[in-house]
Design an enzyme around this catalytic site. Structure first.
Site, PDB file in Angstrom:
ATOM      1  N   GLY A  76      42.627  35.228  44.219  1.00 43.34           N
ATOM      2  CA  GLY A  76      41.709  34.984  45.328  1.00 43.34           C
ATOM      3  C   GLY A  76      40.990  33.670  45.133  1.00 43.34           C
ATOM      4  CB  SER A  77      37.917  32.824  43.226  1.00 38.91           C
ATOM      5  OG  SER A  77      38.282  33.573  42.081  1.00 38.91           O
ATOM      6  CG  MET A 119      43.075  47.132  39.236  1.00 38.59           C
ATOM      7  SD  MET A 119      43.231  46.029  40.646  1.00 38.59           S
ATOM      8  CE  MET A 119      41.655  45.169  40.612  1.00 38.59           C
ATOM      9  N   GLY A 135      36.076  45.651  42.879  1.00 41.12           N
ATOM     10  CA  GLY A 135      34.776  45.547  43.541  1.00 41.12           C
ATOM     11  C   GLY A 135      34.461  44.179  44.101  1.00 41.12           C
ATOM     12  CG  PHE A 136      31.956  42.278  43.568  1.00 40.67           C
ATOM     13  CD1 PHE A 136      31.256  42.041  44.750  1.00 40.67           C
ATOM     14  CD2 PHE A 136      31.611  43.388  42.801  1.00 40.67           C
ATOM     15  CE1 PHE A 136      30.230  42.889  45.151  1.00 40.67           C
ATOM     16  CE2 PHE A 136      30.585  44.245  43.190  1.00 40.67           C
ATOM     17  CZ  PHE A 136      29.892  43.993  44.369  1.00 40.67           C
ATOM     18  N   GLY A 137      35.594  39.749  44.260  1.00 40.03           N
ATOM     19  CA  GLY A 137      36.413  38.605  43.896  1.00 40.03           C
ATOM     20  C   GLY A 137      35.645  37.746  42.907  1.00 40.03           C
ATOM     21  N   GLY A 138      36.345  36.841  42.252  1.00 38.99           N
ATOM     22  CA  GLY A 138      35.684  35.852  41.403  1.00 38.99           C
ATOM     23  C   GLY A 138      35.211  36.354  40.049  1.00 38.99           C
ATOM     24  CB  SER A 167      42.928  38.103  47.044  1.00 37.37           C
ATOM     25  OG  SER A 167      41.840  38.799  47.629  1.00 37.37           O
ATOM     26  CG  HIS A 224      45.957  41.261  47.156  1.00 36.98           C
ATOM     27  ND1 HIS A 224      46.757  42.266  46.644  1.00 36.98           N
ATOM     28  CD2 HIS A 224      44.690  41.569  46.795  1.00 36.98           C
ATOM     29  CE1 HIS A 224      45.993  43.141  45.993  1.00 36.98           C
ATOM     30  NE2 HIS A 224      44.734  42.742  46.080  1.00 36.98           N
ATOM     31  CG  HIS A 257      43.934  46.568  45.973  1.00 35.01           C
ATOM     32  ND1 HIS A 257      43.354  45.722  45.040  1.00 35.01           N
ATOM     33  CD2 HIS A 257      43.801  47.817  45.461  1.00 35.01           C
ATOM     34  CE1 HIS A 257      42.907  46.433  44.016  1.00 35.01           C
ATOM     35  NE2 HIS A 257      43.158  47.711  44.260  1.00 35.01           N
ATOM     36  CG  MET A 283      36.703  46.256  48.299  1.00 33.90           C
ATOM     37  SD  MET A 283      35.743  45.197  47.209  1.00 33.90           S
ATOM     38  CE  MET A 283      37.036  44.130  46.547  1.00 33.90           C
ATOM     39  CG  ASP A 332      44.110  42.290  42.286  1.00 32.26           C
ATOM     40  OD1 ASP A 332      43.545  41.185  42.348  1.00 32.26           O
ATOM     41  OD2 ASP A 332      43.882  43.230  43.078  1.00 32.26           O
ATOM     42  N   GLY A 333      43.266  40.108  39.539  1.00 36.22           N
ATOM     43  CA  GLY A 333      41.893  39.922  39.055  1.00 36.22           C
ATOM     44  C   GLY A 333      41.745  38.763  38.085  1.00 36.22           C
ATOM     45  N   GLY A 334      41.041  37.731  38.532  1.00 31.93           N
ATOM     46  CA  GLY A 334      40.689  36.621  37.642  1.00 31.93           C
ATOM     47  C   GLY A 334      41.848  35.728  37.245  1.00 31.93           C
ATOM     48  CG  ASP A 369      41.316  42.572  47.349  1.00 29.26           C
ATOM     49  OD1 ASP A 369      41.960  43.422  46.708  1.00 29.26           O
ATOM     50  OD2 ASP A 369      41.337  41.355  47.080  1.00 29.26           O
ATOM     51  CG  MET A 407      39.970  48.642  45.497  1.00 31.21           C
ATOM     52  SD  MET A 407      39.513  46.931  45.141  1.00 31.21           S
ATOM     53  CE  MET A 407      40.273  46.117  46.549  1.00 31.21           C
TER      54      MET A 407
HETATM   55  C1  DX5 Z   1      39.061  42.983  42.997  1.00 31.75           C
HETATM   56  C2  DX5 Z   1      40.173  42.713  43.967  1.00 31.75           C
HETATM   57  C3  DX5 Z   1      40.951  41.472  43.650  1.00 31.75           C
HETATM   58  C4  DX5 Z   1      40.147  40.219  43.722  1.00 31.75           C
HETATM   59  C5  DX5 Z   1      40.970  39.022  43.357  1.00 31.75           C
HETATM   60  O1  DX5 Z   1      38.409  44.141  43.359  1.00 31.75           O
HETATM   61  O2  DX5 Z   1      41.079  43.786  43.965  1.00 31.75           O
HETATM   62  O3  DX5 Z   1      42.090  41.382  44.475  1.00 31.75           O
HETATM   63  O4  DX5 Z   1      39.609  39.984  44.972  1.00 31.75           O
HETATM   64  O5  DX5 Z   1      40.133  37.918  43.404  1.00 31.75           O
HETATM   65  P1  DX5 Z   1      40.005  36.912  42.178  1.00 31.75           P
HETATM   66  O6  DX5 Z   1      41.373  36.307  42.014  1.00 31.75           O
HETATM   67  O7  DX5 Z   1      38.973  35.950  42.640  1.00 31.75           O
HETATM   68  O8  DX5 Z   1      39.616  37.706  40.959  1.00 31.75           O
HETATM   69 ZN    ZN Z   2      43.062  43.456  44.996  1.00 30.01          ZN
END
Ligand code: DX5
Ligand code: ZN
Length: 221
Positions: A198-199, A138, A143-146, A9, A34, A67, A38, A176-178, A36, A69
């Site tokens: 992502g992170s 999900m 909302g946020f990465g990391g 991401s 990917h 994606h 928003m 997707d996520g974490g 994101d 959002m």
């Molecule tokens: C969350 C996003 C994810 C997120 C993934 O709203 O849809 O794609 O950025 O980032 P990590 O892998 O850091 O959770």
């Molecule tokens: Zn995403």
């Protein structure tokens, strides 16, 4: 375990060097990118618009997985497809008629996908399964990465895989996520096939090494 696609991401990339970052993950073995999107309404964060996706498309050679959002995917999905999105995921609660939105995405030449938030039961999205090419599960609230991975979603991923197999559908499961090197095995064992990180990739020193470790942890090497 099935072959997995690794989808970094770009939300966690260094945007001042976005082209270099894209080329580095591609060279490191990324399968998809990917993106994101928003809008500050559906989620509190504001990120990437079609203008940026157009440049990402020029910098990348692998598929773009967008994606959305955002509160108005009917209005903006066409713009993202025009900008180069190959896959478009929507959150059905943002659409007046999600079936129509998914149809429109396909008509415009992209592959439609439905995103399922951690607190949404699979039963709520089962009606879409015959109309989509991918289900985006999900493992954080959008909302946020990391953010931290929510392991309680794993049984729902298993349930989705079983349902898709039983109904003999060709729907990929994206998660997707974490997701990081140390938990990707659980995600893949549960049925994840497209793995967003992502992170877990962009905050590590060597993208190639991290992606290699992810594939190895997923039983692919
Ligand atoms: C969350 C996003 C994810 C997120 C993934 O709203 O849809 O794609 O950025 O980032 P990590 O892998 O850091 O959770
Ligand atoms: Zn995403």
């Amino acid at each position: 375990m099935k072959p997995v696609q690794i989808a970094p991401s770009i939300l966690s990339a260094d945007f001042s060097r976005l082209k270099d970052e894209i080329q580095a993950v591609e060279a490191g073995g990324a399968d998809w990118l990917h993106v994101d999107v928003m809008d500050g309404h559906y989620v509190p964060n504001i990120t990437i618009g079609p203008v940026v996706v157009e440049w990402v498309r020029k910098a990348a050679t692998i598929p773009l997985d967008v994606h959305l959002m955002i509160t108005d995917p009917d209005k903006y999905a066409p713009e993202f497809i025009k900008a180069g999105a190959d896959w478009v995921s929507i959150h059905p609660d943002t659409c007046a008629d999600a079936h129509a939105t998914l149809r429109k995405i396909r008509e415009l030449g992209a592959k439609p996908s439905v995103a399922v938030n951690p607190d949404v039961a699979l039963g709520k999205v089962e009606d879409y399964l015959s109309e989509i090419d991918m289900l985006l599960m999900m493992t954080v609230f959008p909302g946020f990465g990391g953010q931290a991975f929510i392991p309680e979603v794993l049984p729902k991923i298993e349930e989705a895989r079983k349902t898709i197999e039983q109904r003999k559908l060709s729907v990929l499961i994206e998660v997707d996520g974490g997701i990081k090197v140390d938990n990707i095995d659980q995600v893949v064992r549960a049925g994840g096939e497209v793995i967003v990180s992502g992170s877990g990739i962009f905050k590590t020193p060597s993208y190639a090494e991290t992606i290699r470790q992810m594939r190895s942890a997923a039983g692919q090497l």
